[in-house]
Scaffold this active site. Structure first.
Site, PDB file in Angstrom:
ATOM      1  CE1 TYR A   1     -52.750  37.401 -48.590  1.00 46.88           C
ATOM      2  CE2 TYR A   1     -53.356  39.561 -47.737  1.00 46.88           C
ATOM      3  CZ  TYR A   1     -52.906  38.272 -47.533  1.00 46.88           C
ATOM      4  OH  TYR A   1     -52.600  37.861 -46.256  1.00 46.88           O
TER       5      TYR A   1
ATOM      6  CD  GLN B   1     -50.052  24.584 -43.108  1.00 48.52           C
ATOM      7  OE1 GLN B   1     -49.776  25.335 -42.189  1.00 48.52           O
ATOM      8  NE2 GLN B   1     -49.254  23.596 -43.472  1.00 48.52           N
ATOM      9  CG  ASN B   2     -49.306  25.854 -50.014  1.00 51.05           C
ATOM     10  OD1 ASN B   2     -48.890  26.208 -48.918  1.00 51.05           O
ATOM     11  ND2 ASN B   2     -48.700  24.953 -50.759  1.00 51.05           N
ATOM     12  CB  VAL B   3     -53.541  31.287 -50.444  1.00 52.41           C
ATOM     13  CG1 VAL B   3     -53.919  31.183 -48.961  1.00 52.41           C
ATOM     14  CG2 VAL B   3     -52.233  32.058 -50.593  1.00 52.41           C
ATOM     15  CG  ASP B   4     -50.099  27.675 -54.510  1.00 50.74           C
ATOM     16  OD1 ASP B   4     -50.736  26.630 -54.752  1.00 50.74           O
ATOM     17  OD2 ASP B   4     -49.000  27.663 -53.914  1.00 50.74           O
TER      18      ASP B   4
ATOM     19  CG  HIS C   1     -54.066  28.917 -43.883  1.00 51.85           C
ATOM     20  ND1 HIS C   1     -52.729  28.675 -43.670  1.00 51.85           N
ATOM     21  CD2 HIS C   1     -54.696  28.497 -42.752  1.00 51.85           C
ATOM     22  CE1 HIS C   1     -52.568  28.125 -42.468  1.00 51.85           C
ATOM     23  NE2 HIS C   1     -53.742  28.006 -41.900  1.00 51.85           N
TER      24      HIS C   1
ATOM     25  N   GLY D   1     -43.513  20.003 -46.927  1.00 47.71           N
ATOM     26  CA  GLY D   1     -43.170  21.420 -47.053  1.00 47.71           C
ATOM     27  C   GLY D   1     -43.888  22.367 -46.123  1.00 47.71           C
ATOM     28  CB  THR D   2     -46.049  22.640 -43.544  1.00 50.24           C
ATOM     29  OG1 THR D   2     -46.424  23.468 -42.416  1.00 50.24           O
ATOM     30  CG2 THR D   2     -46.324  21.184 -43.206  1.00 50.24           C
TER      31      THR D   2
HETATM   32  P1  OAD Z   1     -43.238  27.980 -43.836  1.00 47.58           P
HETATM   33  O1  OAD Z   1     -42.544  29.027 -44.643  1.00 47.58           O
HETATM   34  O2  OAD Z   1     -43.390  28.188 -42.392  1.00 47.58           O
HETATM   35  O3  OAD Z   1     -42.477  26.576 -44.025  1.00 47.58           O
HETATM   36  C1  OAD Z   1     -42.085  26.151 -45.306  1.00 47.58           C
HETATM   37  C2  OAD Z   1     -41.466  24.773 -45.187  1.00 47.58           C
HETATM   38  O4  OAD Z   1     -41.136  24.358 -46.504  1.00 47.58           O
HETATM   39  C3  OAD Z   1     -40.178  24.720 -44.359  1.00 47.58           C
HETATM   40  O5  OAD Z   1     -40.214  23.618 -43.452  1.00 47.58           O
HETATM   41  C4  OAD Z   1     -39.093  24.526 -45.419  1.00 47.58           C
HETATM   42  O6  OAD Z   1     -37.992  23.761 -44.935  1.00 47.58           O
HETATM   43  C5  OAD Z   1     -39.853  23.745 -46.486  1.00 47.58           C
HETATM   44  N1  OAD Z   1     -39.281  23.811 -47.831  1.00 47.58           N
HETATM   45  C6  OAD Z   1     -38.486  24.744 -48.391  1.00 47.58           C
HETATM   46  N2  OAD Z   1     -38.172  24.422 -49.657  1.00 47.58           N
HETATM   47  C7  OAD Z   1     -38.801  23.232 -49.924  1.00 47.58           C
HETATM   48  C8  OAD Z   1     -38.873  22.378 -51.060  1.00 47.58           C
HETATM   49  N3  OAD Z   1     -38.227  22.663 -52.190  1.00 47.58           N
HETATM   50  N4  OAD Z   1     -39.599  21.246 -50.959  1.00 47.58           N
HETATM   51  C9  OAD Z   1     -40.266  20.936 -49.802  1.00 47.58           C
HETATM   52  N5  OAD Z   1     -40.215  21.707 -48.708  1.00 47.58           N
HETATM   53  C10 OAD Z   1     -39.505  22.850 -48.751  1.00 47.58           C
HETATM   54  O7  OAD Z   1     -44.655  27.720 -44.561  1.00 47.58           O
HETATM   55  P2  OAD Z   1     -45.951  26.990 -43.996  1.00 47.58           P
HETATM   56  O8  OAD Z   1     -45.613  25.946 -43.015  1.00 47.58           O
HETATM   57  O9  OAD Z   1     -46.766  26.614 -45.186  1.00 47.58           O
HETATM   58  O10 OAD Z   1     -50.606  31.335 -43.365  1.00 47.58           O
HETATM   59  O11 OAD Z   1     -46.664  28.179 -43.262  1.00 47.58           O
HETATM   60  C11 OAD Z   1     -47.917  27.981 -42.688  1.00 47.58           C
HETATM   61  C12 OAD Z   1     -48.743  29.244 -42.746  1.00 47.58           C
HETATM   62  O12 OAD Z   1     -48.016  30.323 -42.186  1.00 47.58           O
HETATM   63  C13 OAD Z   1     -49.071  29.708 -44.149  1.00 47.58           C
HETATM   64  O13 OAD Z   1     -50.202  29.059 -44.706  1.00 47.58           O
HETATM   65  C14 OAD Z   1     -49.328  31.162 -43.971  1.00 47.58           C
HETATM   66  C15 OAD Z   1     -48.179  31.485 -43.041  1.00 47.58           C
HETATM   67  O14 OAD Z   1     -48.311  32.570 -42.237  1.00 47.58           O
HETATM   68  C16 OAD Z   1     -51.279  32.485 -43.542  1.00 47.58           C
HETATM   69  O15 OAD Z   1     -50.882  33.423 -44.216  1.00 47.58           O
HETATM   70  C17 OAD Z   1     -52.595  32.531 -42.822  1.00 47.58           C
END
Ligand code: OAD
Length: 234
Positions: A54, A87-90, A105, A176-177
């Site tokens: 972290y 869900q972002n920690v930034d 998160h 972006g999730t």
């Molecule tokens: P993921 O890495 O699972 O998903 C990221 C998403 O962003 C994907 O659907 C990509 O296609 C998309 N993506 C990539 N580049 C992009 C761009 N330029 N613009 C828009 N979208 C783009 O991340 P999260 O869904 O955020 O939790 O993950 C959820 C949680 O899982 C996180 O908060 C974290 C992780 O484990 C913890 O650490 C507790």
């Protein structure tokens, strides 16, 4: 009265700012085992490793800038009452000017007691010159400071608040999730039927809901430009 826009964001909105996503190829979960760095058991086993993981994410923050996706979202506060559920920690939403952000998160810029992680009394906001946390740094209750991050297997204290905003939404936007992680991924189920739902992501995202989703298959910045245009037309 302004309409209520509720936005669920994930790592993809910060990708164009230089933050790694988790599950894309080259993402953080290809380089680190979730069980090692994102669970309470991993922290208990090796606090040094987790603290360093972290620290390395936190110490990147000052070099990152919010991108146009974050900025356009902040600008929508002119037209909408916007709630960002991230869900972002930034801290890029805040730095772009978003004034109402719910961090499901946790937040990288904070540390907390490892005995009472959700007691506000023990949550400390770090200044940039304190971003490198050490094993041995103690919270006010005498416990080791741990990252203010919600790890896998832990409760998500902010989820109830997020649900109540979703229930009130007039427009719902997902950016972006991958919608892999619950309870965040289930928030769409609380958005009333009939409320328009938009999704911005350059890749295909499986939405487990029968509802009609307007997909904008673009990156966050270009996708937000299109979303703003659609809102102006509508
Ligand atoms: P993921 O890495 O699972 O998903 C990221 C998403 O962003 C994907 O659907 C990509 O296609 C998309 N993506 C990539 N580049 C992009 C761009 N330029 N613009 C828009 N979208 C783009 O991340 P999260 O869904 O955020 O939790 O993950 C959820 C949680 O899982 C996180 O908060 C974290 C992780 O484990 C913890 O650490 C507790």
């Amino acid at each position: 009265m302004k309409k209520k826009l509720v936005v669920l964001t994930g790592a993809g909105i910060s990708a164009e700012s230089g933050m790694s996503t988790f599950r894309d190829s080259g993402g953080l979960w290809e380089q680190h085992r979730v069980e090692d760095v994102a669970t309470p058991e991993g922290y208990e086993r090796n606090p040094q490793l987790v603290t360093e993981f972290y620290n390395s994410l936190r110490m990147k923050l000052p070099d990152l800038e919010p991108n146009q996706g974050h900025r356009l979202l902040a600008m929508l506060e002119d037209r909408f009452e916007v709630t960002v559920v991230t869900q972002n920690v930034d801290n890029l939403h805040e730095r772009a000017g978003s004034s109402h952000v719910i961090h499901l998160h946790g937040e990288l810029t904070k540390v907390t007691s490892s005995w009472n992680p959700n007691n506000p009394k023990y949550i400390k906001e770090l200044q940039p010159d304190e971003y490198e946390v050490h094993v041995g740094d103690l919270a006010a209750d005498g416990s080791q400071f741990r990252p203010f991050i919600v790890w896998f297997g832990e409760a998500v204290p902010e989820i109830e608040k997020a649900i109540s905003y979703c229930e009130q939404a007039d427009v719902f936007l997902i950016i972006g999730t991958s919608l892999n992680v619950y309870p965040a991924a289930g928030l769409l189920n609380y958005v009333p039927w009939g409320v328009p739902v938009y999704l911005i992501d350059p890749n295909n995202v499986a939405v487990s809901s029968a509802r009609n989703v307007h997909v904008i298959q673009k990156g966050a910045s270009e996708g937000m430009k299109e979303f703003v245009r659609l809102m102006e037309e509508g």
